[in-house]
Design a protein around this motif. Structure first.
Motif, PDB file in Angstrom:
ATOM      1  N   VAL A  24      29.517 -52.186 -18.448  1.00 13.92           N
ATOM      2  CA  VAL A  24      30.146 -53.203 -17.887  1.00 13.92           C
ATOM      3  C   VAL A  24      31.145 -53.934 -18.597  1.00 13.92           C
ATOM      4  O   VAL A  24      32.154 -54.208 -18.273  1.00 13.92           O
ATOM      5  N   LEU A  72      23.987 -50.174 -19.273  1.00 12.54           N
ATOM      6  CA  LEU A  72      24.668 -50.564 -18.446  1.00 12.54           C
ATOM      7  C   LEU A  72      25.504 -51.848 -18.769  1.00 12.54           C
ATOM      8  O   LEU A  72      26.554 -52.024 -18.421  1.00 12.54           O
ATOM      9  N   ILE A  73      24.936 -52.610 -19.796  1.00  8.36           N
ATOM     10  CA  ILE A  73      25.413 -53.958 -20.300  1.00  8.36           C
ATOM     11  C   ILE A  73      26.836 -53.375 -20.894  1.00  8.36           C
ATOM     12  O   ILE A  73      27.762 -53.882 -20.955  1.00  8.36           O
ATOM     13  N   CYS A 125      27.346 -55.733  -5.597  1.00  6.80           N
ATOM     14  CA  CYS A 125      26.922 -56.323  -6.705  1.00  6.80           C
ATOM     15  C   CYS A 125      25.333 -56.369  -6.679  1.00  6.80           C
ATOM     16  O   CYS A 125      24.847 -57.507  -7.033  1.00  6.80           O
ATOM     17  N   ARG A 126      24.677 -55.129  -6.720  1.00  8.62           N
ATOM     18  CA  ARG A 126      23.357 -54.938  -6.932  1.00  8.62           C
ATOM     19  C   ARG A 126      23.303 -54.003  -8.113  1.00  8.62           C
ATOM     20  O   ARG A 126      23.892 -53.282  -8.248  1.00  8.62           O
ATOM     21  N   ILE A 127      22.241 -54.082  -8.607  1.00  8.19           N
ATOM     22  CA  ILE A 127      21.860 -53.087  -9.618  1.00  8.19           C
ATOM     23  C   ILE A 127      20.713 -52.239  -9.069  1.00  8.19           C
ATOM     24  O   ILE A 127      19.791 -52.485  -8.603  1.00  8.19           O
ATOM     25  N   ARG A 128      21.055 -50.855  -9.127  1.00  7.52           N
ATOM     26  CA  ARG A 128      20.094 -50.032  -8.486  1.00  7.52           C
ATOM     27  C   ARG A 128      19.578 -49.118  -9.652  1.00  7.52           C
ATOM     28  O   ARG A 128      20.385 -48.163 -10.307  1.00  7.52           O
ATOM     29  N   PHE A 129      18.286 -48.943  -9.963  1.00  5.47           N
ATOM     30  CA  PHE A 129      17.715 -48.146 -10.979  1.00  5.47           C
ATOM     31  C   PHE A 129      17.008 -46.816 -10.117  1.00  5.47           C
ATOM     32  O   PHE A 129      16.353 -47.269  -9.337  1.00  5.47           O
ATOM     33  N   CYS A 157      32.008 -60.162  -9.163  1.00  7.16           N
ATOM     34  CA  CYS A 157      30.552 -60.323  -8.797  1.00  7.16           C
ATOM     35  C   CYS A 157      30.438 -61.875  -8.400  1.00  7.16           C
ATOM     36  O   CYS A 157      29.809 -62.368  -7.697  1.00  7.16           O
ATOM     37  N   PHE A 200      34.936 -56.924 -13.571  1.00  9.60           N
ATOM     38  CA  PHE A 200      33.444 -57.008 -12.894  1.00  9.60           C
ATOM     39  C   PHE A 200      32.807 -58.402 -12.844  1.00  9.60           C
ATOM     40  O   PHE A 200      32.176 -58.653 -11.579  1.00  9.60           O
ATOM     41  N   ILE A 201      32.856 -59.250 -13.767  1.00  8.33           N
ATOM     42  CA  ILE A 201      32.177 -60.506 -13.730  1.00  8.33           C
ATOM     43  C   ILE A 201      32.807 -61.518 -12.627  1.00  8.33           C
ATOM     44  O   ILE A 201      32.083 -61.977 -11.855  1.00  8.33           O
ATOM     45  N   ARG A 218      29.348 -63.321  -4.946  1.00  4.62           N
ATOM     46  CA  ARG A 218      28.225 -64.231  -4.674  1.00  4.62           C
ATOM     47  C   ARG A 218      28.635 -65.731  -3.977  1.00  4.62           C
ATOM     48  O   ARG A 218      28.012 -66.161  -3.081  1.00  4.62           O
ATOM     49  N   VAL A 243      25.962 -50.247 -10.581  1.00  2.00           N
ATOM     50  CA  VAL A 243      26.425 -51.308 -10.218  1.00  2.00           C
ATOM     51  C   VAL A 243      26.889 -51.036  -8.677  1.00  2.00           C
ATOM     52  O   VAL A 243      27.840 -50.062  -8.585  1.00  2.00           O
TER      53      VAL A 243
END
Ligand SMILES: Nc1ncnc2c1ncn2[C@@H]1O[C@H](COP(=O)(O)OP(=O)(O)OP(=O)(O)O)[C@@H](O)[C@H]1O
Ligand SMILES: [Mg+2]
Lengths: 371, 103
Positions: free
Chosen positions: A326, A322-323, A24-28, A337, A333-334, A341, A20
């Protein structure tokens, strides 16, 4: 973001990370878990550099790494080496640990500060007597702790459940169909009731299909990964692959049946459960249809409702881990984010230059009294 | 290199070129609601653990009972209260019988 939150799916074929970022983006990131020893020559290092290939110099040796190992194997006609075999560290490769460390470091990097966490996937024990998962998990734990992370292991099948059964309160069966293993997990409300691994998966299909038709295993693998439809194979290779796929799926259903038949674990379920599959081996078209039909034929110990493929099956395990991370890592975190947003979506105030004069509210039309 | 890693792993790494790793970026929404759902599930048992024990107020006058809304359930269920009563009565009778015999 308070802490770094990351995850790793460490598989026989792929190592995939998810993280994360502060915005707040997910990078794989994905890399092949492979290496190839190369003849050390000046020209070779030049070639590797020019082609921007992935490699490392360890001691006196030069190794092509990741996807580049496959590329070099194609050029030199050799087979790649694997740091992992059958879902755990390869005991026949003395360089396994160091190569895996380099790949992991390239994906997650060093932790930037305190409180960084990384959840990583581990398989269930496929070799009950040998207990090889303990060593495998211990080495990964050490690598991640050396990089500065709090490392937490997650069962691979449970990661599939985190990823694909949230709408079912994380209750049901998660199956990760990988390269060395098939991991099965039965969970009720995110609690593992049983998890086990079957030591047949993608590699088993490649090896057997290649022996059956006399083609090299890596060529068979390329055909398999190039968009195979198990219900309508187009040539001899695809036909061989489809035959072994069907046999594998039947074997998996039999293994689950044997394990849970007469077992108290399934007595926790009154209603039907969902099955969700993930991993590269579940990708070919027709996989789910065949699994459904085999489940129907077998006298399966549980009533099954839906059988489905997780979203983005190759990345589903990293996403599941990751879930978990988090959920553990940061209660903020939530909220953070959501706040991010809100600020990102808030319409900007118009600049004073273009500020519209406030228009007066329209006057109501007067009622005309009729006399 | 960590001292925990095996010998072959502690060979000197002279250089590493791990460039061009395929990367995929998505929005956080792909994990957000699932992580929330998992959080809710993990919170539930905790809350149950910290639930206050039911208050025991056996000597509450009937007219005040209505005001004591904090009493959610009786400390001792009705049925077992009946059984307890009988048990106490039986024990009492037994003791008085024995004391009569001793006299
Ligand atoms: N498009 C595709 N179609 C069929 N098979 C595929 C496809 N892409 C990858 N595979 C196969 O999937 C396997 C890799 O999947 P995955 O990355 O889930 O396994 P892994 O996690 O590396 O292995 P394991 O979990 O067993 O340790 C390999 O056998 C690969 O050949
Ligand atoms: Mg895997």
């Amino acid at each position: 973001m308070d802490h770094e939150i990351k995850s790793l799916d460490i598989g026989t074929m792929h190592v995939i990370s998810a993280s994360v970022s502060a915005d707040c983006r997910i990078r794989f990131k994905k890399i092949r878990n492979a290496f190839l020893k190369i003849h050390v020559e000046q020209s070779m290092s030049q070639f590797l550099k020019q082609e921007e290939l992935q490699y490392a110099e360890i001691g006196e040796d030069l190794y092509a790494l990741g996807d580049s190992a496959f590329k070099m194997a194609g050029i030199t006609g050799k087979d790649v080496s694997r740091p992992m075999q059958d879902g755990v560290l390869n005991p026949k490769e003395p360089r396994a640990e160091i190569i895996l460390k380099l790949l992991i470091e390239a994906l997650v990097g060093k932790a930037q500060g305190e409180g960084a966490i990384c959840y990583y996937s581990i398989p269930a024990e496929p070799f009950q007597r040998e207990k090889r998962v303990i060593y495998h998990s211990g080495i990964i734990h050490t690598i991640l702790e050396d990089l500065g992370y709090k490392a937490v292991a997650v069962n691979e099948g449970l990661a599939v459940i985190y990823s694909g059964l949230a709408d079912r309160h994380f209750t049901g069966i998660g199956i990760s169909c990988g390269c060395g293993l098939i991991n099965v997990c039965l969970s009720r409300k995110a609690q593992v009731l049983d998890a086990f691994a079957i030591d047949r998966a993608g590699d088993w299909i490649d090896d057997n299909a290649s022996k059956a038709i006399g083609e090299p295993a890596h060529k068979v693998m390329l055909v398999k990964e190039g968009g195979l439809n198990l219900l309508s194979p187009q040539d001899r290779t695809e036909n061989a692959l489809a035959i072994y796929y069907k046999d594998l799926i039947q074997y998996v259903v039999e293994c689950i049946k044997d394990r849970w038949h007469d077992s108290g674990r399934v007595s926790h379920f009154d209603g039907p459960v969902n099955i969700v599959c993930a991993g590269g081996t579940a990708l070919p078209a027709g996989f789910i249809a065949i699994l459904r039909s085999e489940l129907k034929k077998a006298r399966f110990p549980l009533r099954v409702d839906q059988v489905s493929l997780a979203k983005d099956p190759l990345y589903a395990i990293a996403r599941g881990c990751l879930i978990g991370a988090v959920n553990d890592g940061s209660s903020h975190f939530i909220r953070q984010c959501a706040a991010h947003r809100r600020t990102a979506c808030r319409p900007k105030k118009p600049s004073p230059a273009v500020k519209k004069p406030r228009s007066r509210p329209k006057a109501r039309p007067r009622r005309i009294k009729r006399s | 290199m960590s001292e925990h890693l095996p010998e072959a792993a502690s060979d000197k790494v002279k250089s590493v070129h791990l460039v061009n790793i395929p990367t995929k970026v998505t929005g956080v929404d792909i994990i957000e609601s699932d992580a929330k759902a998992l959080g809710r599930l993990h919170q539930k048992p905790k809350r149950q653990q910290h639930q206050p024990k039911p208050e025991i107020k056996l000597h509450v006058k009937t007219d005040k009972l209505k005001r004591h809304t904090s009493i959610k359930r009786p400390a001792v269920p009705e049925a077992s209260r009946g059984i307890l009563g009988i048990a106490f009565y039986a024990v009492g009778r037994f003791i008085s019988a024995i004391s009569n015999v001793i006299k």
